[in-house]
Design a protein around this motif. Structure first.
Motif, PDB file in Angstrom:
ATOM      1  N   LEU A   1      69.141  50.216  95.830  1.00  0.00           N
ATOM      2  CA  LEU A   1      70.619  51.241  94.647  1.00  0.00           C
ATOM      3  C   LEU A   1      70.944  51.091  93.578  1.00  0.00           C
ATOM      4  O   LEU A   1      69.728  50.947  92.898  1.00  0.00           O
ATOM      5  N   PHE A   2      71.794  52.515  93.837  1.00  0.00           N
ATOM      6  CA  PHE A   2      71.957  52.521  92.169  1.00  0.00           C
ATOM      7  C   PHE A   2      73.253  53.297  92.192  1.00  0.00           C
ATOM      8  O   PHE A   2      73.746  53.752  92.785  1.00  0.00           O
ATOM      9  N   ALA A   3      73.846  52.282  90.704  1.00  0.00           N
ATOM     10  CA  ALA A   3      75.127  52.785  90.724  1.00  0.00           C
ATOM     11  C   ALA A   3      75.665  53.814  89.430  1.00  0.00           C
ATOM     12  O   ALA A   3      74.853  54.152  88.508  1.00  0.00           O
ATOM     13  N   ARG A   4      76.317  55.012  89.755  1.00  0.00           N
ATOM     14  CA  ARG A   4      76.735  55.936  88.248  1.00  0.00           C
ATOM     15  C   ARG A   4      77.620  56.401  88.135  1.00  0.00           C
ATOM     16  O   ARG A   4      78.877  56.633  89.141  1.00  0.00           O
ATOM     17  N   SER A   5      77.350  56.846  87.126  1.00  0.00           N
ATOM     18  CA  SER A   5      79.519  57.702  86.964  1.00  0.00           C
ATOM     19  C   SER A   5      78.691  58.533  85.783  1.00  0.00           C
ATOM     20  O   SER A   5      78.575  58.123  84.566  1.00  0.00           O
ATOM     21  N   ASP A   6      79.980  59.495  85.659  1.00  0.00           N
ATOM     22  CA  ASP A   6      80.268  60.410  84.535  1.00  0.00           C
ATOM     23  C   ASP A   6      80.021  59.558  83.354  1.00  0.00           C
ATOM     24  O   ASP A   6      80.795  59.837  82.145  1.00  0.00           O
ATOM     25  N   ALA A   7      81.239  58.473  83.491  1.00  0.00           N
ATOM     26  CA  ALA A   7      81.935  57.913  82.519  1.00  0.00           C
ATOM     27  C   ALA A   7      81.282  57.081  80.908  1.00  0.00           C
ATOM     28  O   ALA A   7      81.427  56.466  80.821  1.00  0.00           O
ATOM     29  N   LEU A   8      79.714  56.538  82.329  1.00  0.00           N
ATOM     30  CA  LEU A   8      79.430  55.497  81.752  1.00  0.00           C
ATOM     31  C   LEU A   8      78.376  56.647  80.780  1.00  0.00           C
ATOM     32  O   LEU A   8      77.419  57.367  81.659  1.00  0.00           O
ATOM     33  N   HIS A   9      77.717  55.989  79.602  1.00  0.00           N
ATOM     34  CA  HIS A   9      76.614  56.095  79.293  1.00  0.00           C
ATOM     35  C   HIS A   9      75.173  56.108  79.311  1.00  0.00           C
ATOM     36  O   HIS A   9      75.337  54.306  80.251  1.00  0.00           O
ATOM     37  N   ARG A  10      74.159  56.362  79.211  1.00  0.00           N
ATOM     38  CA  ARG A  10      72.808  56.303  80.096  1.00  0.00           C
ATOM     39  C   ARG A  10      72.638  54.223  79.621  1.00  0.00           C
ATOM     40  O   ARG A  10      72.464  53.850  80.376  1.00  0.00           O
ATOM     41  N   GLU A  11      72.964  53.526  78.696  1.00  0.00           N
ATOM     42  CA  GLU A  11      72.785  52.363  78.213  1.00  0.00           C
ATOM     43  C   GLU A  11      73.844  51.372  78.931  1.00  0.00           C
ATOM     44  O   GLU A  11      73.182  50.239  79.762  1.00  0.00           O
ATOM     45  N   GLN A  12      74.983  51.676  79.606  1.00  0.00           N
ATOM     46  CA  GLN A  12      75.985  50.913  80.329  1.00  0.00           C
ATOM     47  C   GLN A  12      75.021  51.567  81.312  1.00  0.00           C
ATOM     48  O   GLN A  12      75.468  50.243  82.340  1.00  0.00           O
ATOM     49  N   GLN A  13      74.861  52.216  81.468  1.00  0.00           N
ATOM     50  CA  GLN A  13      75.346  52.938  83.542  1.00  0.00           C
ATOM     51  C   GLN A  13      73.510  51.743  83.756  1.00  0.00           C
ATOM     52  O   GLN A  13      73.457  51.258  85.011  1.00  0.00           O
ATOM     53  N   LEU A  14      72.233  51.653  82.961  1.00  0.00           N
ATOM     54  CA  LEU A  14      71.328  50.576  82.474  1.00  0.00           C
ATOM     55  C   LEU A  14      71.404  48.998  83.134  1.00  0.00           C
ATOM     56  O   LEU A  14      70.743  48.594  84.150  1.00  0.00           O
ATOM     57  N   GLN A  15      72.635  49.242  81.711  1.00  0.00           N
ATOM     58  CA  GLN A  15      72.762  47.100  82.318  1.00  0.00           C
ATOM     59  C   GLN A  15      73.568  47.121  83.682  1.00  0.00           C
ATOM     60  O   GLN A  15      73.551  46.161  84.254  1.00  0.00           O
ATOM     61  N   LEU A  16      74.251  48.136  83.889  1.00  0.00           N
ATOM     62  CA  LEU A  16      75.220  48.014  85.298  1.00  0.00           C
ATOM     63  C   LEU A  16      74.041  47.978  86.051  1.00  0.00           C
ATOM     64  O   LEU A  16      74.132  46.529  87.134  1.00  0.00           O
ATOM     65  N   ASN A  17      73.780  48.508  86.551  1.00  0.00           N
ATOM     66  CA  ASN A  17      72.367  48.665  87.525  1.00  0.00           C
ATOM     67  C   ASN A  17      71.325  47.515  87.319  1.00  0.00           C
ATOM     68  O   ASN A  17      71.267  46.518  88.424  1.00  0.00           O
ATOM     69  N   THR A  18      70.831  46.803  86.127  1.00  0.00           N
ATOM     70  CA  THR A  18      70.213  45.666  86.266  1.00  0.00           C
ATOM     71  C   THR A  18      71.102  44.441  86.454  1.00  0.00           C
ATOM     72  O   THR A  18      70.552  43.353  87.205  1.00  0.00           O
TER      73      THR A  18
ATOM     74  N   VAL B   1      88.938  54.842  88.002  1.00  0.00           N
ATOM     75  CA  VAL B   1      87.528  55.635  87.023  1.00  0.00           C
ATOM     76  C   VAL B   1      86.605  55.933  88.305  1.00  0.00           C
ATOM     77  O   VAL B   1      86.112  54.674  89.165  1.00  0.00           O
ATOM     78  N   LYS B   2      85.674  57.493  89.165  1.00  0.00           N
ATOM     79  CA  LYS B   2      84.890  57.480  89.770  1.00  0.00           C
ATOM     80  C   LYS B   2      83.530  56.584  89.287  1.00  0.00           C
ATOM     81  O   LYS B   2      82.957  57.329  88.812  1.00  0.00           O
ATOM     82  N   VAL B   3      82.968  55.893  90.074  1.00  0.00           N
ATOM     83  CA  VAL B   3      81.679  55.323  90.443  1.00  0.00           C
ATOM     84  C   VAL B   3      81.044  55.588  91.493  1.00  0.00           C
ATOM     85  O   VAL B   3      81.805  54.947  92.925  1.00  0.00           O
ATOM     86  N   GLU B   4      80.170  56.055  92.104  1.00  0.00           N
ATOM     87  CA  GLU B   4      79.023  56.252  93.571  1.00  0.00           C
ATOM     88  C   GLU B   4      78.226  55.645  93.414  1.00  0.00           C
ATOM     89  O   GLU B   4      77.358  54.871  92.566  1.00  0.00           O
ATOM     90  N   LEU B   5      77.817  54.930  94.635  1.00  0.00           N
ATOM     91  CA  LEU B   5      76.820  54.100  95.053  1.00  0.00           C
ATOM     92  C   LEU B   5      76.246  54.656  95.523  1.00  0.00           C
ATOM     93  O   LEU B   5      76.591  54.948  97.231  1.00  0.00           O
ATOM     94  N   GLN B   6      74.543  54.930  94.555  1.00  0.00           N
ATOM     95  CA  GLN B   6      73.631  55.612  95.792  1.00  0.00           C
ATOM     96  C   GLN B   6      73.269  54.530  96.532  1.00  0.00           C
ATOM     97  O   GLN B   6      72.283  53.833  96.226  1.00  0.00           O
ATOM     98  N   VAL B   7      72.088  54.847  97.417  1.00  0.00           N
ATOM     99  CA  VAL B   7      71.333  53.622  99.055  1.00  0.00           C
ATOM    100  C   VAL B   7      70.101  54.611  99.064  1.00  0.00           C
ATOM    101  O   VAL B   7      70.870  55.114 100.303  1.00  0.00           O
TER     102      VAL B   7
END
Length: 289
Positions: free
Chosen positions: A86-103, A67-73
């Motif tokens: 740093l911010f990690a994002r993926s089209d496979a993540l919903h907003r809530e999961q993306q927020l938790q991952l970055n936290t 699964v593609k996850v992009e790390l923005q630096v």
């Protein structure tokens, strides 16, 4: 001795070289073409304006499914003395999961020793820790889809009027039904009958529009709700919004006071699995024409 901006920028370039060796394939590591040269020019000069902050993206494959996850630096000029953005994002993540991952990512980076290069560490952390968030996101999507299916409901309204004659009124009825994606029919004449079926909010909007401002002698006689786990399209009794005009009798003069052949109308209702509606509309048991 205090660390200078130039020393920090030199360390940033060393880390970029390391990352380029780790991600040599096209599309894995992305940064502006002039980003590194602008820093190098600044390092060679005795003074001058600071170069733009170094910004780049790293595309990672996570898990067996890759699964593609992009790390923005984004690196402040004083990184690594100050923390990177740093911010990690993926089209496979919903907003809530993306927020938790970055936290969690931010918390991990803040636990490292100040002054150490940490983007490589962040890359490894994202690869090792993204999978649970991706799985939770997938489970949430499946659960939400199930809830939506359970709540799909077809709404059907049966409307009775003393008569429907005027062309402008008929045009209003047909235009509104088309706009709201409603199927059914309008029986012109005396009496007048309208049936609309579709989403509940659309049927109720139709009813509000055609009654306004003051259509006398009109009432909603019956409402049907049919629930489905699939699409409401499979529950429609009518494929379009039809214009019904049966054989009529009566005075065709100025009053246009003619009555529809209700026997033909009953046959039409039976053909559309709605014969029981005749008695609801007219208060009598229908007889074939």
């Amino acid at each position: 001795m205090a660390v200078t901006v130039k020393e920090c920028l030199e360390l940033q370039l060393l880390e970029v070289e390391m990352l380029l060796s780790m991600f040599p394939k096209r599309g894995e590591f992305s940064l502006e073409a002039d980003a590194v040269p602008s820093i190098q020019r600044y390092l060679r000069s005795a003074d001058g304006a600071l170069p733009p902050q170094l910004e780049y993206r790293i595309a990672l494959d996570v898990g067996e499914a890759k699964v593609k996850v992009e790390l923005q630096v984004l690196l402040p000029h004083m990184y690594p003395q100050v923390a990177p953005q740093l911010f990690a994002r993926s089209d496979a993540l919903h907003r809530e999961q993306q927020l938790q991952l970055n936290t969690h990512l931010t918390s991990h980076i803040s636990s490292l020793d100040a002054g150490d290069l940490c983007v490589c560490e962040a890359v490894q952390w994202v690869k090792d820790n993204s999978l649970p968030f991706l799985e939770n996101s997938k489970a949430s999507a499946e659960c939400a889809a199930g809830e939506v299916r359970e709540k799909e409901m077809l709404h059907r309204m049966w409307i009775y009027s003393h008569h429907i004659y005027r062309q402008e009124l008929r045009k209003k009825i047909f235009d509104c039904a088309k706009k709201l994606n409603l199927t059914g029919f309008c029986l012109t004449g005396k009496p007048g009958v309208i049936c609309v079926e579709g989403l509940r909010e659309n049927c109720e909007e139709f009813w509000r529009v055609i009654r306004y401002p003051n259509w006398k002698h009109i009432s909603c006689k019956h409402v049907e709700n049919v629930e489905t786990e699939g699409s409401i399209e499979n529950l429609r009794l009518f494929q379009s919004f039809e214009d019904l005009q049966f054989q009529a009798h009566g005075d065709y003069g100025l009053r246009n006071d003619y009555h529809m052949d209700l026997g033909q109308f009953l046959e039409f209702l039976k053909q559309h699995q709605s014969g029981h509606i005749f008695q609801i509309l007219f208060g009598v048991e229908g007889k074939p024409s």
